[in-house]
Design a protein around this motif. Structure first.
Motif, PDB file in Angstrom:
ATOM      1  N   GLU A  55      -6.840   3.286 -14.627  1.00 21.29           N
ATOM      2  CA  GLU A  55      -7.329   4.527 -13.869  1.00 21.29           C
ATOM      3  C   GLU A  55      -8.988   4.292 -14.000  1.00 21.29           C
ATOM      4  OE1 GLU A  55      -4.801   4.617 -15.961  1.00 21.29           O
ATOM      5  OE2 GLU A  55      -3.283   5.612 -14.987  1.00 21.29           O
ATOM      6  N   ASP A  57       8.573   5.651 -11.945  1.00 20.09           N
ATOM      7  CA  ASP A  57      10.269   6.048 -11.873  1.00 20.09           C
ATOM      8  C   ASP A  57      10.696   5.328 -10.694  1.00 20.09           C
ATOM      9  OD1 ASP A  57       8.609   7.694 -10.214  1.00 20.09           O
ATOM     10  OD2 ASP A  57       9.856   9.382 -10.433  1.00 20.09           O
ATOM     11  N   VAL A  61      -2.573   2.683  -8.866  1.00 18.00           N
ATOM     12  CA  VAL A  61      -2.897   2.072 -10.163  1.00 18.00           C
ATOM     13  C   VAL A  61      -2.347   2.953 -11.343  1.00 18.00           C
ATOM     14  CG1 VAL A  61      -4.960   0.794  -9.418  1.00 18.00           C
ATOM     15  CG2 VAL A  61      -4.949   3.035 -10.747  1.00 18.00           C
ATOM     16  N   GLY A 120       0.343   2.886 -15.262  1.00 11.00           N
ATOM     17  CA  GLY A 120       1.710   2.797 -15.599  1.00 11.00           C
ATOM     18  C   GLY A 120       1.787   2.779 -16.965  1.00 11.00           C
ATOM     19  N   HIS A 147      -0.970   9.405  -3.783  1.00  9.86           N
ATOM     20  CA  HIS A 147       0.105   9.136  -5.067  1.00  9.86           C
ATOM     21  C   HIS A 147      -0.339   8.243  -5.914  1.00  9.86           C
ATOM     22  CE1 HIS A 147       1.790   5.462  -3.136  1.00  9.86           C
ATOM     23  NE2 HIS A 147       2.029   6.155  -1.968  1.00  9.86           N
ATOM     24  N   GLY A 148       0.559   8.285  -7.138  1.00 11.86           N
ATOM     25  CA  GLY A 148       0.320   7.203  -8.042  1.00 11.86           C
ATOM     26  C   GLY A 148       1.143   5.831  -7.986  1.00 11.86           C
ATOM     27  N   SER A 149       1.324   5.258  -9.185  1.00  9.82           N
ATOM     28  CA  SER A 149       2.219   4.077  -9.087  1.00  9.82           C
ATOM     29  C   SER A 149       3.680   4.236  -9.209  1.00  9.82           C
ATOM     30  CB  SER A 149       1.694   3.158 -10.143  1.00  9.82           C
ATOM     31  OG  SER A 149       1.723   3.979 -11.359  1.00  9.82           O
ATOM     32  N   ALA A 150       4.011   5.686  -9.159  1.00 15.31           N
ATOM     33  CA  ALA A 150       5.243   6.009  -9.331  1.00 15.31           C
ATOM     34  C   ALA A 150       6.231   5.198 -10.161  1.00 15.31           C
ATOM     35  CB  ALA A 150       6.197   6.287  -7.977  1.00 15.31           C
ATOM     36  N   ASN A 209       8.066   5.739  -0.222  1.00 17.78           N
ATOM     37  CA  ASN A 209       7.560   6.016   1.095  1.00 17.78           C
ATOM     38  C   ASN A 209       6.184   5.221   1.355  1.00 17.78           C
ATOM     39  OD1 ASN A 209       6.834   7.010   3.429  1.00 17.78           O
ATOM     40  ND2 ASN A 209       7.419   9.156   2.640  1.00 17.78           N
TER      41      ASN A 209
HETATM   42  P1  NAD Z   1       2.802   9.546  -9.355  1.00 16.82           P
HETATM   43  O1  NAD Z   1       2.046  10.155  -8.016  1.00 16.82           O
HETATM   44  O2  NAD Z   1       3.103   8.046  -9.429  1.00 16.82           O
HETATM   45  O3  NAD Z   1       4.651  10.211  -8.971  1.00 16.82           O
HETATM   46  C1  NAD Z   1       4.635  11.406  -8.773  1.00 16.82           C
HETATM   47  C2  NAD Z   1       6.178  11.685  -8.485  1.00 16.82           C
HETATM   48  O4  NAD Z   1       6.021  11.557  -7.005  1.00 16.82           O
HETATM   49  C3  NAD Z   1       7.195  10.670  -8.867  1.00 16.82           C
HETATM   50  O5  NAD Z   1       8.606  11.331  -8.951  1.00 16.82           O
HETATM   51  C4  NAD Z   1       7.255   9.786  -7.957  1.00 16.82           C
HETATM   52  O6  NAD Z   1       8.103   8.881  -7.915  1.00 16.82           O
HETATM   53  C5  NAD Z   1       6.768  10.404  -6.519  1.00 16.82           C
HETATM   54  N1  NAD Z   1       6.249   9.703  -5.750  1.00 16.82           N
HETATM   55  C6  NAD Z   1       4.909   9.156  -5.733  1.00 16.82           C
HETATM   56  N2  NAD Z   1       4.531   8.747  -4.666  1.00 16.82           N
HETATM   57  C7  NAD Z   1       5.756   8.251  -3.879  1.00 16.82           C
HETATM   58  C8  NAD Z   1       6.048   7.414  -2.664  1.00 16.82           C
HETATM   59  N3  NAD Z   1       5.028   6.832  -1.985  1.00 16.82           N
HETATM   60  N4  NAD Z   1       7.385   7.618  -2.159  1.00 16.82           N
HETATM   61  C9  NAD Z   1       8.159   8.426  -2.921  1.00 16.82           C
HETATM   62  N5  NAD Z   1       7.945   9.028  -4.027  1.00 16.82           N
HETATM   63  C10 NAD Z   1       6.790   8.980  -4.463  1.00 16.82           C
HETATM   64  O7  NAD Z   1       2.543  10.447 -10.340  1.00 16.82           O
HETATM   65  P2  NAD Z   1       2.617  10.256 -12.096  1.00 16.82           P
HETATM   66  O8  NAD Z   1       3.965   9.699 -12.162  1.00 16.82           O
HETATM   67  O9  NAD Z   1       2.037  11.584 -12.716  1.00 16.82           O
HETATM   68  O10 NAD Z   1       1.602   9.150 -12.425  1.00 16.82           O
HETATM   69  C11 NAD Z   1       2.071   7.589 -12.647  1.00 16.82           C
HETATM   70  C12 NAD Z   1       0.970   6.614 -12.843  1.00 16.82           C
HETATM   71  O11 NAD Z   1       0.164   6.724 -11.602  1.00 16.82           O
HETATM   72  C13 NAD Z   1       0.020   7.084 -13.807  1.00 16.82           C
HETATM   73  O12 NAD Z   1      -0.282   6.110 -14.637  1.00 16.82           O
HETATM   74  C14 NAD Z   1      -1.008   7.788 -13.204  1.00 16.82           C
HETATM   75  O13 NAD Z   1      -2.339   7.625 -13.881  1.00 16.82           O
HETATM   76  C15 NAD Z   1      -1.329   7.084 -11.909  1.00 16.82           C
HETATM   77  N6  NAD Z   1      -1.863   7.506 -10.637  1.00 16.82           N
HETATM   78  C16 NAD Z   1      -2.719   6.764  -9.780  1.00 16.82           C
HETATM   79  C17 NAD Z   1      -2.921   7.338  -8.615  1.00 16.82           C
HETATM   80  C18 NAD Z   1      -3.867   6.476  -7.979  1.00 16.82           C
HETATM   81  O14 NAD Z   1      -3.900   5.229  -7.959  1.00 16.82           O
HETATM   82  N7  NAD Z   1      -4.562   6.866  -6.737  1.00 16.82           N
HETATM   83  C19 NAD Z   1      -2.749   8.491  -8.426  1.00 16.82           C
HETATM   84  C20 NAD Z   1      -2.154   9.596  -9.288  1.00 16.82           C
HETATM   85  C21 NAD Z   1      -1.695   8.838 -10.442  1.00 16.82           C
END
Ligand code: NAD
Ligand code: IPM
Ligand code: MN
Length: 351
Positions: free
Chosen positions: A85, A284, A70, A72, A279-282, A292
């Motif tokens: 969140e 980028d 979740v 973004g 991981h989060g919603s990535a 992945n």
């Molecule tokens: P993120 O985990 O979304 O990404 C961090 C980095 O890891 C980015 O460069 C992303 O591209 C990469 N990444 C993450 N998952 C990947 C995957 N499955 N495959 C390839 N690359 C991957 O963390 P962030 O950027 O700090 O947060 C983005 C949003 O996500 C924020 O709104 C945050 O609150 C939320 N978030 C949600 C959760 C969850 O839903 N459990 C966990 C962490 C962050």
């Protein structure tokens, strides 16, 4: 009829990776009933709240819940209680899933994908047990207030009770008994009152019920350093909500990518578990089809093991992921150029 698996795709790459979980689940266990509901920002946009009463009720009524991710940029200015969140925190407390198991397993074929040297991560199998429904995430008071003389003051409160510490430590000790019999308990007892209480409660519980398990107390800052210096020294690490969040992202990179680490959040016996990639919603890479899906697929593997009473299928799926990686399946985060769908195809081909 009780739903077996409730999918909450969420936002960003969440829907991309949960779609692959659905394909895998349909192939490996076609008898499972699957339901899906909007969650997080998607639920806020459609239904006005990141977690509706109906969704929480559906989660509690399912056997297992699998959440994608979740959050973004779109919702960054929403009031805190409407943020995606907040929906996730509400789901965790609403389901009572206090014990978050975050396994950092380095699959053999990925030992070169980690940013750490191969010999440090090869064969790594390390379990972080993160307390998930207490601590600074939920402590009161909290907020941001205006100060009379100008400026503002932000407050968060870290709170833990003996009950909360003991029940999470018990999970760690029980898990360790089925593994290499070692628990490291990470806190900051040198500066925090909750840390001091944490150390005392874990010490007492250990002496009382788990003297057969090797216990080490470690300060959380040192734990972060040791995780990158010599991760294979650890078997089970138990820690609080905030330290567990941070240390598990660091541990994820040992496995090659944040996109590899699944999790299981468990509550009282007989209640549904909540499964989520860590991981989060990535934002980028969202929408590019290159996320992945393995952290989500491995979260489903944990659901088969811990909630759906199919450890046999969990083993089958785990082996299929390993064989797909052996065959060279790699999304960009692992140094390859496969799409999300192609990575899932590679796993499906092994089932
Ligand atoms: P993120 O985990 O979304 O990404 C961090 C980095 O890891 C980015 O460069 C992303 O591209 C990469 N990444 C993450 N998952 C990947 C995957 N499955 N495959 C390839 N690359 C991957 O963390 P962030 O950027 O700090 O947060 C983005 C949003 O996500 C924020 O709104 C945050 O609150 C939320 N978030 C949600 C959760 C969850 O839903 N459990 C966990 C962490 C962050
Ligand atoms: C995680 C995430 C969540 C957390 C956020 C999105 C609420 O970072 O599951 O690791 O901090 O617990
Ligand atoms: Mn996190």
């Amino acid at each position: 009829m009780m739903t077996d698996l409730l999918l909450l795709p969420g936002d960003g790459i969440g829907p991309e990776v949960t779609a692959q979980v659905r394909r895998v689940a349909t192939k490996i266990a076609p008898e499972l009933t699957i339901e899906e509901r909007p969650f997080g920002g998607a639920s806020f946009d459609q239904l006005g709240a990141p977690l509706t009463d109906e969704t929480l009720a559906a989660a509690k009524a399912a056997k297992a819940v699998l959440m994608g991710a979740v959050g973004g940029p779109k919702w960054k200015d929403a009031p805190r209680d409407k943020r995606p969140e907040a929906g996730l925190l509400g789901l965790r407390t609403g389901m009572g899933v206090f014990a978050n198991l975050r396994p950092a397993i380095c699959f053999g074929p990925l030992a070169n994908a980690s940013s750490l040297k191969r010999e440090l991560v090869e064969g790594l199998d390390f379990m972080i047990v993160r307390e998930l429904t207490g601590g600074v995430y939920f402590g009161q008071p909290r907020g941001i207030e205006a100060l009379p003389g100008g400026g503002r003051r932000g407050v968060d409160t870290q709170v833990y009770t003996t009950f909360e510490i003991e029940r999470i430590a018990r999970v760690a000790f029980e898990l360790a008994r089925g593994r290499r019999n070692k628990v490291a308990s990470a806190e900051k007892s040198n500066v925090m009152e909750t840390g001091l209480l944490w150390r005392q409660v874990v010490t007492d519980l250990h002496a009382r019920d788990y003297a057969d398990v090797e216990l080490e107390h470690i300060l959380a800052d040192n734990a972060a350093m040791q995780i990158v210096k010599n991760p294979k020294q650890f078997d089970v690490m138990v820690t609080d909500n905030l330290f567990g969040d941070i240390l598990s992202d660091a541990a994820a990179q040992l496995t090659g990518s944040l996109g590899m680490l699944p999790s299981a959040a468990l509550g009282a016996p007989g209640t549904p578990g909540l499964y989520e990639p860590i991981h989060g919603s990535a934002p980028d890479i969202a929408g590019k089809g290159i996320a992945n899906p393995l952290a989500a697929i491995l979260s489903f593997e944990m659901a088969l093991r811990w909630s759906l009473e199919r450890p046999d299928l969990a083993d089958t799926l785990f082996a299929a992921v390993n064989r797909a990686l052996e065959g060279g399946a790699r999304t960009p985060d692992l140094g390859g150029n496969m799409t999300t769908v192609e990575m899932a195809d590679a796993v499906l081909a092994q089932l």
